[in-house]
Design an enzyme around this catalytic site. Sequence first.
Site, PDB file in Angstrom:
ATOM      1  N   ASP A  60      -2.502 -18.217   2.126  1.00  0.00           N
ATOM      2  CA  ASP A  60      -3.696 -18.898   1.595  1.00  0.00           C
ATOM      3  C   ASP A  60      -4.182 -19.966   2.568  1.00  0.00           C
ATOM      4  O   ASP A  60      -5.384 -20.120   2.807  1.00  0.00           O
ATOM      5  CB  ASP A  60      -3.441 -19.474   0.192  1.00  0.00           C
ATOM      6  CG  ASP A  60      -2.044 -20.050   0.015  1.00  0.00           C
ATOM      7  OD1 ASP A  60      -1.206 -19.891   0.933  1.00  0.00           O
ATOM      8  OD2 ASP A  60      -1.772 -20.664  -1.029  1.00  0.00           O
ATOM      9  N   ASP A  91     -10.185  -8.670   8.506  1.00  0.00           N
ATOM     10  CA  ASP A  91     -11.618  -8.571   8.199  1.00  0.00           C
ATOM     11  C   ASP A  91     -12.267  -9.960   8.242  1.00  0.00           C
ATOM     12  O   ASP A  91     -13.394 -10.113   8.727  1.00  0.00           O
ATOM     13  CB  ASP A  91     -11.844  -7.939   6.826  1.00  0.00           C
ATOM     14  CG  ASP A  91     -11.976  -6.428   6.923  1.00  0.00           C
ATOM     15  OD1 ASP A  91     -11.620  -5.884   7.983  1.00  0.00           O
ATOM     16  OD2 ASP A  91     -12.432  -5.794   5.959  1.00  0.00           O
ATOM     17  N   TYR A 135       0.815  -1.222   0.000  1.00  0.00           N
ATOM     18  CA  TYR A 135       0.000   0.000   0.000  1.00  0.00           C
ATOM     19  C   TYR A 135       0.848   1.272   0.000  1.00  0.00           C
ATOM     20  O   TYR A 135       0.330   2.357  -0.241  1.00  0.00           O
ATOM     21  CB  TYR A 135      -0.953   0.020   1.204  1.00  0.00           C
ATOM     22  CG  TYR A 135      -1.945  -1.129   1.243  1.00  0.00           C
ATOM     23  CD1 TYR A 135      -2.133  -1.954   0.143  1.00  0.00           C
ATOM     24  CD2 TYR A 135      -2.693  -1.380   2.382  1.00  0.00           C
ATOM     25  CE1 TYR A 135      -3.024  -3.012   0.186  1.00  0.00           C
ATOM     26  CE2 TYR A 135      -3.606  -2.435   2.427  1.00  0.00           C
ATOM     27  CZ  TYR A 135      -3.755  -3.250   1.327  1.00  0.00           C
ATOM     28  OH  TYR A 135      -4.642  -4.288   1.368  1.00  0.00           O
ATOM     29  N   ASP A 190      -4.662  -6.838   6.305  1.00  0.00           N
ATOM     30  CA  ASP A 190      -5.884  -6.123   5.956  1.00  0.00           C
ATOM     31  C   ASP A 190      -6.996  -7.146   5.675  1.00  0.00           C
ATOM     32  O   ASP A 190      -8.115  -7.067   6.214  1.00  0.00           O
ATOM     33  CB  ASP A 190      -5.599  -5.272   4.702  1.00  0.00           C
ATOM     34  CG  ASP A 190      -6.732  -4.348   4.350  1.00  0.00           C
ATOM     35  OD1 ASP A 190      -7.682  -4.244   5.136  1.00  0.00           O
ATOM     36  OD2 ASP A 190      -6.679  -3.726   3.260  1.00  0.00           O
ATOM     37  N   LYS A 221       3.980 -15.379   2.315  1.00  0.00           N
ATOM     38  CA  LYS A 221       3.836 -16.140   1.065  1.00  0.00           C
ATOM     39  C   LYS A 221       5.260 -16.453   0.605  1.00  0.00           C
ATOM     40  O   LYS A 221       5.688 -16.089  -0.501  1.00  0.00           O
ATOM     41  CB  LYS A 221       3.044 -15.273   0.060  1.00  0.00           C
ATOM     42  CG  LYS A 221       2.627 -15.990  -1.198  1.00  0.00           C
ATOM     43  CD  LYS A 221       1.535 -17.011  -1.005  1.00  0.00           C
ATOM     44  CE  LYS A 221       1.241 -17.734  -2.300  1.00  0.00           C
ATOM     45  NZ  LYS A 221       0.419 -18.943  -2.136  1.00  0.00           N
TER      46      LYS A 221
END
Length: 361
Positions: free
Chosen positions: A227, A255, A146, A251, A195
């Site tokens: 994942d 959620d 980001y 992020d 990852k």
Amino acid sequence: MELKITCIPGDGIGPEIVAEAKKVLEKTACVYGHKMIFTDILMGGASIDVHGVPLTDEAIAVAKSADAVLMGSIGGDTTKSPWYKLPPEKRPEAGLLGIRKALNLFANLRPAILYDELAAACPLKEEISRAGFDMLIMRELTGGLYFGERRTTVENGLRKAVDTLTYDENEIRRIAVKGFDIARKRRKKVTSVDKANVLDSSRLWRQVVEEVAKDYPDVTLEHMLVDNCAMQLVKDPAQFDVILTENMFGDILSDEASMVTGSIGMLASASLNDTKFGLYEPSHGSAPDIAGKDIANPIATVLSAAMMLRYSFDLDREADAVEAAVKQVLKDGYRTGDIMSAGCRKVGCSEMGSLLAERIS
Ligand code: NAD
């Protein structure tokens, strides 16, 4: 202890829920012999209305002079409020980004807890939710994808977009240290999520986390690919204590973790810098649809205040007392409208705050 707390009531239900968190903190200070000095500042729409900007330098200076900041929520109805006719840098949300930057808040903490009394709200199968869960997502907040370089170009008539994901070892080390420190206050397990089978930034993340782990022999470290983590959160959430991860993965996973609790009005959060300083706020927004009606659930803000006691002030006993009051109030059958279920007694925001304060011991 004398504790200086800057409060940002903000917009919508913000002033109502912050008032109840203050009520609970004041009772806690009284029971445990502390002095709390609260100073309010304006941010978001409330600041735009008075100063024309969502955050002033004076407000930042007051926040910086405190030991911690407790916030309600900012923002209005994005389709109706005149605040959203302003350019992006003058809108309420710019105040939040501004204060995070000014206070160098790089570590975001979001607990996701399933309370026995609210288990029916959990969207997972009963055989999974039966085990309960109590995890904390520790997300890096100021680096990664980001904040990397980005551009959109047209090459040979083909539109092309590039985002870059960069971390240096210092950025990784400081968040890892926070993650391990906080795991020590909990069940002493860190799941570092990356990852590393694909990304160089993740391979560096893994190396640095392992280096930091050497200083915490009492904390168990495991690595998990992002994942797999997304699957494990719905398959077996009870396995997690602290999930430590970079900005974008955090992020998305935070959620997902919030959703599996099923109760938005119960979710606290904290953003910390490299000292004990932090900004504490509920995970939900300013809920303009229910503002001023005394029906908002103040528990997420009260639990954020408990995090402030624990992480900024090292007052673990006092934080335990606030969290125990929340559990007791639910056990006693009191509910705000958002978590109401059959057989319980519905109360408003202010009454909920008083019931919580009464249970601080
Ligand atoms: P929201 O979280 O404010 O509301 C979503 C739904 O949940 C609404 O129906 C609301 O009534 C309900 N809800 C939220 N908190 C509740 C509580 N404590 N008790 C009972 N019900 C509650 O999300 P939104 O509607 O998408 O956003 C509204 C405003 O909040 C927007 O301006 C948005 O930008 C802002 N916002 C601010 C923050 C922040 O300050 N950190 C975070 C998210 C959204």
